[in-house]
Design a protein around this motif. Structure first.
Motif, PDB file in Angstrom:
ATOM      1  N   GLY A 177      33.652  58.628  51.598  1.00  0.00           N
ATOM      2  CA  GLY A 177      33.179  59.981  51.887  1.00  0.00           C
ATOM      3  C   GLY A 177      34.245  61.051  51.700  1.00  0.00           C
ATOM      4  O   GLY A 177      33.933  62.192  51.370  1.00  0.00           O
ATOM      5  N   CYS A 178      35.517  60.674  51.868  1.00  0.00           N
ATOM      6  CA  CYS A 178      36.620  61.642  51.703  1.00  0.00           C
ATOM      7  C   CYS A 178      36.936  61.887  50.230  1.00  0.00           C
ATOM      8  O   CYS A 178      37.752  62.740  49.902  1.00  0.00           O
ATOM      9  CB  CYS A 178      37.872  61.154  52.425  1.00  0.00           C
ATOM     10  SG  CYS A 178      38.501  59.587  51.787  1.00  0.00           S
ATOM     11  N   ARG A 179      36.317  61.115  49.329  1.00  0.00           N
ATOM     12  CA  ARG A 179      36.467  61.256  47.879  1.00  0.00           C
ATOM     13  C   ARG A 179      37.895  61.021  47.389  1.00  0.00           C
ATOM     14  O   ARG A 179      38.326  61.609  46.400  1.00  0.00           O
ATOM     15  CB  ARG A 179      35.938  62.628  47.397  1.00  0.00           C
ATOM     16  CG  ARG A 179      34.442  62.757  47.563  1.00  0.00           C
ATOM     17  CD  ARG A 179      33.893  63.942  46.794  1.00  0.00           C
ATOM     18  NE  ARG A 179      33.996  65.174  47.542  1.00  0.00           N
ATOM     19  CZ  ARG A 179      34.356  66.352  47.021  1.00  0.00           C
ATOM     20  NH1 ARG A 179      34.643  66.465  45.741  1.00  0.00           N
ATOM     21  NH2 ARG A 179      34.409  67.415  47.774  1.00  0.00           N
ATOM     22  N   THR A 180      38.634  60.163  48.100  1.00  0.00           N
ATOM     23  CA  THR A 180      39.956  59.781  47.593  1.00  0.00           C
ATOM     24  C   THR A 180      39.947  58.378  47.008  1.00  0.00           C
ATOM     25  O   THR A 180      40.988  57.893  46.556  1.00  0.00           O
ATOM     26  CB  THR A 180      41.048  59.885  48.688  1.00  0.00           C
ATOM     27  OG1 THR A 180      40.760  58.961  49.729  1.00  0.00           O
ATOM     28  CG2 THR A 180      41.128  61.294  49.256  1.00  0.00           C
ATOM     29  N   GLY A 181      38.793  57.713  47.021  1.00  0.00           N
ATOM     30  CA  GLY A 181      38.736  56.370  46.452  1.00  0.00           C
ATOM     31  C   GLY A 181      37.414  55.692  46.694  1.00  0.00           C
ATOM     32  O   GLY A 181      36.405  56.352  47.008  1.00  0.00           O
ATOM     33  N   PHE A 182      37.422  54.358  46.569  1.00  0.00           N
ATOM     34  CA  PHE A 182      36.208  53.549  46.631  1.00  0.00           C
ATOM     35  C   PHE A 182      36.456  52.308  47.483  1.00  0.00           C
ATOM     36  O   PHE A 182      37.608  51.885  47.650  1.00  0.00           O
ATOM     37  CB  PHE A 182      35.796  53.082  45.215  1.00  0.00           C
ATOM     38  CG  PHE A 182      35.484  54.234  44.312  1.00  0.00           C
ATOM     39  CD1 PHE A 182      34.175  54.648  44.121  1.00  0.00           C
ATOM     40  CD2 PHE A 182      36.504  54.931  43.665  1.00  0.00           C
ATOM     41  CE1 PHE A 182      33.886  55.733  43.312  1.00  0.00           C
ATOM     42  CE2 PHE A 182      36.227  56.023  42.863  1.00  0.00           C
ATOM     43  CZ  PHE A 182      34.917  56.425  42.683  1.00  0.00           C
ATOM     44  N   TYR A 183      35.384  51.724  47.954  1.00  0.00           N
ATOM     45  CA  TYR A 183      35.464  50.419  48.600  1.00  0.00           C
ATOM     46  C   TYR A 183      34.793  49.381  47.719  1.00  0.00           C
ATOM     47  O   TYR A 183      33.739  49.652  47.123  1.00  0.00           O
ATOM     48  CB  TYR A 183      34.766  50.431  49.962  1.00  0.00           C
ATOM     49  CG  TYR A 183      35.552  51.130  51.037  1.00  0.00           C
ATOM     50  CD1 TYR A 183      36.784  50.625  51.459  1.00  0.00           C
ATOM     51  CD2 TYR A 183      35.072  52.292  51.634  1.00  0.00           C
ATOM     52  CE1 TYR A 183      37.511  51.268  52.448  1.00  0.00           C
ATOM     53  CE2 TYR A 183      35.796  52.935  52.627  1.00  0.00           C
ATOM     54  CZ  TYR A 183      37.010  52.420  53.032  1.00  0.00           C
ATOM     55  OH  TYR A 183      37.741  53.054  54.011  1.00  0.00           O
ATOM     56  N   VAL A 184      35.414  48.216  47.649  1.00  0.00           N
ATOM     57  CA  VAL A 184      34.801  47.049  47.017  1.00  0.00           C
ATOM     58  C   VAL A 184      34.784  45.951  48.068  1.00  0.00           C
ATOM     59  O   VAL A 184      35.821  45.681  48.687  1.00  0.00           O
ATOM     60  CB  VAL A 184      35.606  46.536  45.805  1.00  0.00           C
ATOM     61  CG1 VAL A 184      34.948  45.293  45.214  1.00  0.00           C
ATOM     62  CG2 VAL A 184      35.733  47.606  44.746  1.00  0.00           C
ATOM     63  N   ILE A 185      33.653  45.340  48.275  1.00  0.00           N
ATOM     64  CA  ILE A 185      33.564  44.197  49.191  1.00  0.00           C
ATOM     65  C   ILE A 185      33.231  42.955  48.370  1.00  0.00           C
ATOM     66  O   ILE A 185      32.260  42.957  47.605  1.00  0.00           O
ATOM     67  CB  ILE A 185      32.500  44.421  50.288  1.00  0.00           C
ATOM     68  CG1 ILE A 185      32.756  45.744  51.015  1.00  0.00           C
ATOM     69  CG2 ILE A 185      32.498  43.245  51.270  1.00  0.00           C
ATOM     70  CD1 ILE A 185      31.706  46.100  52.062  1.00  0.00           C
ATOM     71  N   LEU A 186      34.094  41.937  48.502  1.00  0.00           N
ATOM     72  CA  LEU A 186      33.908  40.684  47.767  1.00  0.00           C
ATOM     73  C   LEU A 186      33.802  39.518  48.744  1.00  0.00           C
ATOM     74  O   LEU A 186      34.534  39.477  49.744  1.00  0.00           O
ATOM     75  CB  LEU A 186      35.102  40.441  46.838  1.00  0.00           C
ATOM     76  CG  LEU A 186      35.338  41.477  45.744  1.00  0.00           C
ATOM     77  CD1 LEU A 186      36.660  41.192  45.034  1.00  0.00           C
ATOM     78  CD2 LEU A 186      34.193  41.511  44.742  1.00  0.00           C
ATOM     79  N   GLU A 187      32.945  38.589  48.423  1.00  0.00           N
ATOM     80  CA  GLU A 187      32.867  37.355  49.196  1.00  0.00           C
ATOM     81  C   GLU A 187      34.137  36.559  48.929  1.00  0.00           C
ATOM     82  O   GLU A 187      34.597  36.472  47.785  1.00  0.00           O
ATOM     83  CB  GLU A 187      31.610  36.574  48.788  1.00  0.00           C
ATOM     84  CG  GLU A 187      31.308  35.355  49.645  1.00  0.00           C
ATOM     85  CD  GLU A 187      31.971  34.082  49.150  1.00  0.00           C
ATOM     86  OE1 GLU A 187      32.405  33.285  49.992  1.00  0.00           O
ATOM     87  OE2 GLU A 187      32.059  33.907  47.922  1.00  0.00           O
ATOM     88  N   GLY A 188      34.737  36.006  49.986  1.00  0.00           N
ATOM     89  CA  GLY A 188      35.945  35.194  49.844  1.00  0.00           C
ATOM     90  C   GLY A 188      37.145  35.891  50.456  1.00  0.00           C
ATOM     91  O   GLY A 188      37.092  37.069  50.815  1.00  0.00           O
ATOM     92  N   ASP A 189      38.223  35.117  50.580  1.00  0.00           N
ATOM     93  CA  ASP A 189      39.462  35.589  51.206  1.00  0.00           C
ATOM     94  C   ASP A 189      40.445  35.920  50.081  1.00  0.00           C
ATOM     95  O   ASP A 189      40.998  35.015  49.456  1.00  0.00           O
ATOM     96  CB  ASP A 189      39.995  34.468  52.111  1.00  0.00           C
ATOM     97  CG  ASP A 189      41.171  34.912  52.954  1.00  0.00           C
ATOM     98  OD1 ASP A 189      41.839  35.899  52.589  1.00  0.00           O
ATOM     99  OD2 ASP A 189      41.421  34.260  53.981  1.00  0.00           O
ATOM    100  N   HIS A 190      40.645  37.196  49.802  1.00  0.00           N
ATOM    101  CA  HIS A 190      41.420  37.607  48.627  1.00  0.00           C
ATOM    102  C   HIS A 190      42.547  38.570  49.008  1.00  0.00           C
ATOM    103  O   HIS A 190      42.464  39.270  50.013  1.00  0.00           O
ATOM    104  CB  HIS A 190      40.515  38.310  47.607  1.00  0.00           C
ATOM    105  CG  HIS A 190      39.284  37.551  47.236  1.00  0.00           C
ATOM    106  ND1 HIS A 190      39.317  36.403  46.472  1.00  0.00           N
ATOM    107  CD2 HIS A 190      37.978  37.744  47.549  1.00  0.00           C
ATOM    108  CE1 HIS A 190      38.085  35.948  46.317  1.00  0.00           C
ATOM    109  NE2 HIS A 190      37.255  36.739  46.966  1.00  0.00           N
ATOM    110  N   SER A 191      43.570  38.621  48.134  1.00  0.00           N
ATOM    111  CA  SER A 191      44.658  39.591  48.273  1.00  0.00           C
ATOM    112  C   SER A 191      44.496  40.666  47.197  1.00  0.00           C
ATOM    113  O   SER A 191      43.698  40.506  46.261  1.00  0.00           O
ATOM    114  CB  SER A 191      45.999  38.889  48.088  1.00  0.00           C
ATOM    115  OG  SER A 191      46.130  38.469  46.734  1.00  0.00           O
ATOM    116  N   SER A 192      45.294  41.725  47.325  1.00  0.00           N
ATOM    117  CA  SER A 192      45.281  42.779  46.298  1.00  0.00           C
ATOM    118  C   SER A 192      45.637  42.204  44.928  1.00  0.00           C
ATOM    119  O   SER A 192      44.998  42.529  43.926  1.00  0.00           O
ATOM    120  CB  SER A 192      46.267  43.889  46.660  1.00  0.00           C
ATOM    121  OG  SER A 192      45.845  44.552  47.824  1.00  0.00           O
ATOM    122  N   ALA A 193      46.664  41.342  44.902  1.00  0.00           N
ATOM    123  CA  ALA A 193      47.107  40.759  43.630  1.00  0.00           C
ATOM    124  C   ALA A 193      45.982  39.948  42.974  1.00  0.00           C
ATOM    125  O   ALA A 193      45.852  39.945  41.749  1.00  0.00           O
ATOM    126  CB  ALA A 193      48.339  39.891  43.856  1.00  0.00           C
TER     127      ALA A 193
END
Ligand SMILES: [Zn+2]
Length: 158
Positions: A80-96
């Motif tokens: 809502g603040c328009r500085t980015g997005f959310y992605v939700i993925l199934e599983g336990d993940h890191s940024s890398a």
């Protein structure tokens, strides 16, 4: 009410990048929510609304059609603040773990031409509010950040 986790991140020290926002466990299932931060909060101008909307349409289309990730994609959408997005993925993940997927998504957006998926009155609540050129400008800018990210682009401030 208690302050939710995403409001506890120090947005004054947050840089653009990709961050693990939260991990939620539902029995055996783990969902990882990523913060795709395109802008330095409260310091850089926010993403133009039509560009934000086009990135939402393109990003959701790409991720939900992806040959290996599609069945793990729960959600993609703008903050809502328009500085980015959310992605939700199934599983336990890191940024890398998701950098290759995100780079692929951005390359696809940058090369995209033709009608924007879902940009029709029957398919979207505000179908004319799109800007492909600006969305591609945003994708190029964010792709540069993810090209060679530093620690501060992959981990929330301590
Ligand atoms: Zn729409």
């Amino acid at each position: 009410m208690e302050k939710i986790a995403s409001f506890q991140v120090d947005h004054l020290r947050l840089k653009p990048g990709v961050f693990v926002s939260r991990k939620d466990r539902f029995g055996e299932t783990v969902l990882t929510t990523f913060d795709l931060r395109f802008r330095e909060p409260n310091k850089e101008p926010v993403i133009d609304q039509p560009a934000l909307h086009t990135i939402e349409h393109l990003g959701a289309t790409f991720l939900r059609s992806h040959k290996t990730w599609a069945n793990r994609v729960v959600y993609f959408g703008p903050m809502g603040c328009r500085t980015g997005f959310y992605v939700i993925l199934e599983g336990d993940h890191s940024s890398a773990d998701v950098l290759p997927l995100l780079r692929e998504m951005l390359d696809w957006m940058i090369a995209f031409s033709g009608p924007i998926p879902g940009a029709a009155a029957a398919e979207c609540g505000n179908w004319q509010e799109q800007n492909l050129n600006m969305a591609q400008w945003e994708a190029r800018r964010y792709a540069k950040i993810l090209e060679n990210p530093a620690k501060e682009n992959l981990n929330y401030p301590e």
